[in-house]
Design an enzyme around this catalytic site. Sequence first.
Site, PDB file in Angstrom:
ATOM      1  N   CYS A   1       0.836  -1.195   0.000  1.00 52.80           N
ATOM      2  CA  CYS A   1       0.000   0.000   0.000  1.00 52.80           C
ATOM      3  C   CYS A   1       0.876   1.251   0.000  1.00 52.80           C
ATOM      4  O   CYS A   1       2.110   1.175   0.035  1.00 52.80           O
ATOM      5  CB  CYS A   1      -0.916   0.014   1.224  1.00 52.80           C
ATOM      6  SG  CYS A   1       0.016   0.016   2.781  1.00 52.80           S
TER       7      CYS A   1
ATOM      8  N   CYS B   1      23.718 -35.283 -25.153  1.00 50.24           N
ATOM      9  CA  CYS B   1      22.625 -35.678 -26.037  1.00 50.24           C
ATOM     10  C   CYS B   1      21.329 -35.008 -25.604  1.00 50.24           C
ATOM     11  O   CYS B   1      21.295 -34.246 -24.638  1.00 50.24           O
ATOM     12  CB  CYS B   1      22.454 -37.196 -26.043  1.00 50.24           C
ATOM     13  SG  CYS B   1      21.918 -37.866 -24.449  1.00 50.24           S
TER      14      CYS B   1
ATOM     15  N   CYS C   1      20.177 -35.196 -22.015  1.00 47.73           N
ATOM     16  CA  CYS C   1      20.834 -34.230 -21.125  1.00 47.73           C
ATOM     17  C   CYS C   1      20.100 -32.895 -21.172  1.00 47.73           C
ATOM     18  O   CYS C   1      19.904 -32.240 -20.145  1.00 47.73           O
ATOM     19  CB  CYS C   1      22.287 -34.025 -21.536  1.00 47.73           C
ATOM     20  SG  CYS C   1      23.274 -35.528 -21.571  1.00 47.73           S
TER      21      CYS C   1
ATOM     22  N   ASP D   1       2.909  -2.049 -45.417  1.00 46.76           N
ATOM     23  CA  ASP D   1       2.579  -0.646 -45.198  1.00 46.76           C
ATOM     24  C   ASP D   1       3.266   0.126 -46.328  1.00 46.76           C
ATOM     25  O   ASP D   1       4.249  -0.343 -46.893  1.00 46.76           O
ATOM     26  CB  ASP D   1       3.108  -0.209 -43.829  1.00 46.76           C
ATOM     27  CG  ASP D   1       3.010   1.284 -43.626  1.00 46.76           C
ATOM     28  OD1 ASP D   1       1.914   1.829 -43.828  1.00 46.76           O
ATOM     29  OD2 ASP D   1       4.033   1.903 -43.287  1.00 46.76           O
TER      30      ASP D   1
ATOM     31  N   ASP E   1       6.612   0.016 -40.305  1.00 40.17           N
ATOM     32  CA  ASP E   1       7.691   0.722 -39.611  1.00 40.17           C
ATOM     33  C   ASP E   1       7.205   1.759 -38.616  1.00 40.17           C
ATOM     34  O   ASP E   1       7.999   2.309 -37.862  1.00 40.17           O
ATOM     35  CB  ASP E   1       8.618   1.405 -40.630  1.00 40.17           C
ATOM     36  CG  ASP E   1       7.969   2.626 -41.266  1.00 40.17           C
ATOM     37  OD1 ASP E   1       6.731   2.593 -41.462  1.00 40.17           O
ATOM     38  OD2 ASP E   1       8.678   3.599 -41.549  1.00 40.17           O
TER      39      ASP E   1
ATOM     40  N   ASP F   1       1.542   1.011 -37.093  1.00 37.36           N
ATOM     41  CA  ASP F   1       1.590  -0.368 -37.595  1.00 37.36           C
ATOM     42  C   ASP F   1       1.681  -1.396 -36.474  1.00 37.36           C
ATOM     43  O   ASP F   1       1.513  -2.594 -36.718  1.00 37.36           O
ATOM     44  CB  ASP F   1       2.797  -0.556 -38.523  1.00 37.36           C
ATOM     45  CG  ASP F   1       2.728   0.328 -39.756  1.00 37.36           C
ATOM     46  OD1 ASP F   1       1.617   0.472 -40.298  1.00 37.36           O
ATOM     47  OD2 ASP F   1       3.768   0.868 -40.164  1.00 37.36           O
TER      48      ASP F   1
END
Length: 915
Positions: free
Chosen positions: A84, A183, A186, A598, A796, A800
């Site tokens: 708080c 491997c 693991c 765009d 860009d 967008d």
Amino acid sequence: MDIPQGGVIMNHFALALRGLNCMGCARKLERQLNQDLTVEIETLTPTSIELHTHATLNEVLTSIESLGYQGGTEQTYQLQGLNCGRCVNKLTTHLSAQAEIAKLHVSKERLSLVTTLTAEQVKALVAEVGYQAIEAEQESTFAPAASIDEKETDTPDAENSSNTEATEASSQTLSLLIKGMTCASCVASVEKALLSVEGVQSAQVNLTEQSALVRGIFANPQPLLNAIQSSGYQAEILDDPAQQQAKQQAQLEALQKEHKQSALLGIALGTPLMLWGVFGGNMMIRNSSDQMVWGGIGTICFALLLTAGRHFFMNAWQALTHGRATMDTLVALGTGAAWFYSMLVVAWPQTFPDAARHVYFEATAMIIGLISLGHYIETKAKSNTNRSLQALLNLQPQQATLVTEQGDQSIAVADIQLGMSLRIKPGEQVPVDGVVSTGHSYLDESMLTGEPIPVLKEAGAKVAAGTLNQDGSLVITATGIGAQTMLARIIQMVRQAQSSKPAMARLADQISSVFVPVVVVIAILSAALWYLYGPDPKASYMLVVATTVLIIACPCALGLATPLSITVGIGKAAEMGILIRDANVLQTASQVDTVVFDKTGTLTLGKPSIQSLHVLQGDENQLLALAYALEQQSEHPLAKAICDYAKQRNISPVEISQFTNQRGRGLLADYQNQTVLVGSLAFMQEQGIDLSMAESTLEKFAAQAWTPVAVAYRGMLQGVLAIADPIKPTSAQAVRKLNELGIHTVMLTGDHTSVANAIAKELGISQVIAQVLPDQKAQHIQALQQQGRKVAMIGDGINDAPALALADIGIAMGSGSDVAIESAQMTLLNSSPTSVVSAIELSKATLRNMKQNLFGAFIYNTLGIPIAAGVLYPAFGFLLSPVVAGAAMALSSITVVSNANRLRWSKISFDQHSQ
């Protein structure tokens, strides 16, 4: 620490300094401090100061900042236990009483301050009032440092933010170097161990790099290391990318050396033994002399197991003690069983039937030798997969040239501070991100962006660490250092992506995690069946079958199938200037059938410029002088194009008065007591200007999608300027190639339909969605997805961002806004539309490579294990030799690694590296 001075308590501060370029700046600061405060300076350099004063830290910092410099260490913490406003006030009061703390800001979730205290001291102060502080490190992403700072700065509304947001904002990403993984089993064990640690949100373990990326909230990273150690592996935390790469390379080289020695020893001993058997030599125990000879050979083989085969047995034992089985378990069981059976035959031949007194020492030696040879070739190939990352790390030089009042000085890149002036000589690499203060030169940015054409840099231009200066000399001001340079963020992003896993890889990992236990069960069942139903000598056949099944099974190939392809694919993308945020993007991008562009800044340069000038009254210079005078006071995007054009022509604006901006319509002003108007055609018509004289010109402008800006004076049209945002040179190539690939192309823009249609027609774009409001772009993406399309969105701008986030693949231009980049899963550093084609083709090639590797690994094991178990024996009398099984196992891993590295040479459109 406070010390008495003349009977009066004085504060002692040791501060880091930023913005000072030389000792002249330092002396200037010394004079300012003595003028503002009473100070006794012990040491002073351009990067640090140690002093005694009666003043508080706040007062010292205020004096430093009055000169435009910065002092102290900024620290940020995630707070726990504050519920708080009273908790916030309690902690604020407690910390404010500390002389070493300034610029304090406390919320329920976050603490930020400037201090001379260490992190441990700050945590202790917070703990004194019953709360907990955890160092908060923002996850590195491809975004400018400024944007990261903005995200980390608290606002008055911070307390109302959700817990989820707070948690995400404070998450750390730690890089771990792990030792002992062999491997996929693991990998599963390490991931499970890391995810069991409290606070861990995700863990990505990379078998190829022997590394892990762990994301979460950690008061102390030690539990992560403990969890890995308790699983039977070793780990260390590495924050510095260069250090991590160096240690990984050293680890790989040490493994190469170990595997090479093991291979030489095993093959040197096994080859003569195998040839002895092939050419009819006796390998049966028939008398005491055979016992003596083969007993000696068995002892030598035992020494081989203790040396060349030692790591197989140690790793297998460690795995067993932690309740799991790995590839080493299979090798240890197979070679151990062959040696143990042979020694039993040598020691007590009478207990075996005559036909079962065969020894298999050659199998023990050759299996160790061949598998070690496979590991050696595999490890050598693995080091090549990290070549792209190493190339990025090599871009940053170790030394730089610092510009000081006393002249140029050599300085370590690690010692560069924000605000320092650095000289970049011809042929040198830029050491840090910065802004050009003086000089001009062309910079080769191809190593970061993939764009081969050098870029001109003049005063005010931004430069990035790692780029190469060509023939000129520059002086830059450092704006991004250490982990906040673009190069460092690219490296971190590539490393994170290489450690991530697409859905296909996760499925392979799930199969691999149970693979070894299943193989052990198959080996036991096969041995039992041969013992019960096989021909004599049963014991001999039983041993051969069990050993061959254990040896031929290759979880290694399964474990490497996808990580290697991902590492090579993402590394190649980075070389091409394509940053991929997550490996899942590769899988999704390969399925894209619709690309949405765009317009502004994506297909076009995003920099409107004058395309044509039509004069009706007077001359061009007068027309431009009038337009320049009004437009220089406007903030409209087209105004800059007119002003820049006038400046290029060395036109001076006329003196005007009574300037009025009718926003969105046009501009008015008085010149020589007559009204000048500059604006749209609609604005001119509103003002009663006759446009009929320029009708044919305006039609020509409209046909080419040029925006007309009219200029009127004394109630008559003076002329019209045509403005357009030029199309990028590579846009047409990109669209044409996408159409050839059968991908549907769409332009999604807020521009007028006529302009959009004209550009789409010129580029060959299939569908146009124009006059779209920013908040509607995402809706159009969703509509395309509802048609069953897999959509990639390229943009860009901030507008967008929602569409980029909603698309199946969001691709941001590197020159775009930070919000767009953060919303995208892929970033094109060179901002070229052709990189979209390259990204899609590379994604398809990488996915194809992963499928080839997985298919090969699955087919190998699916066919190899039954053949090893003897399914061909009843029909053809064929039983696989353990030696052949060992060679096949090694070959399967080598094949997977070689195929993954083949991806590096894939022919990708518009890739300068493969041309």
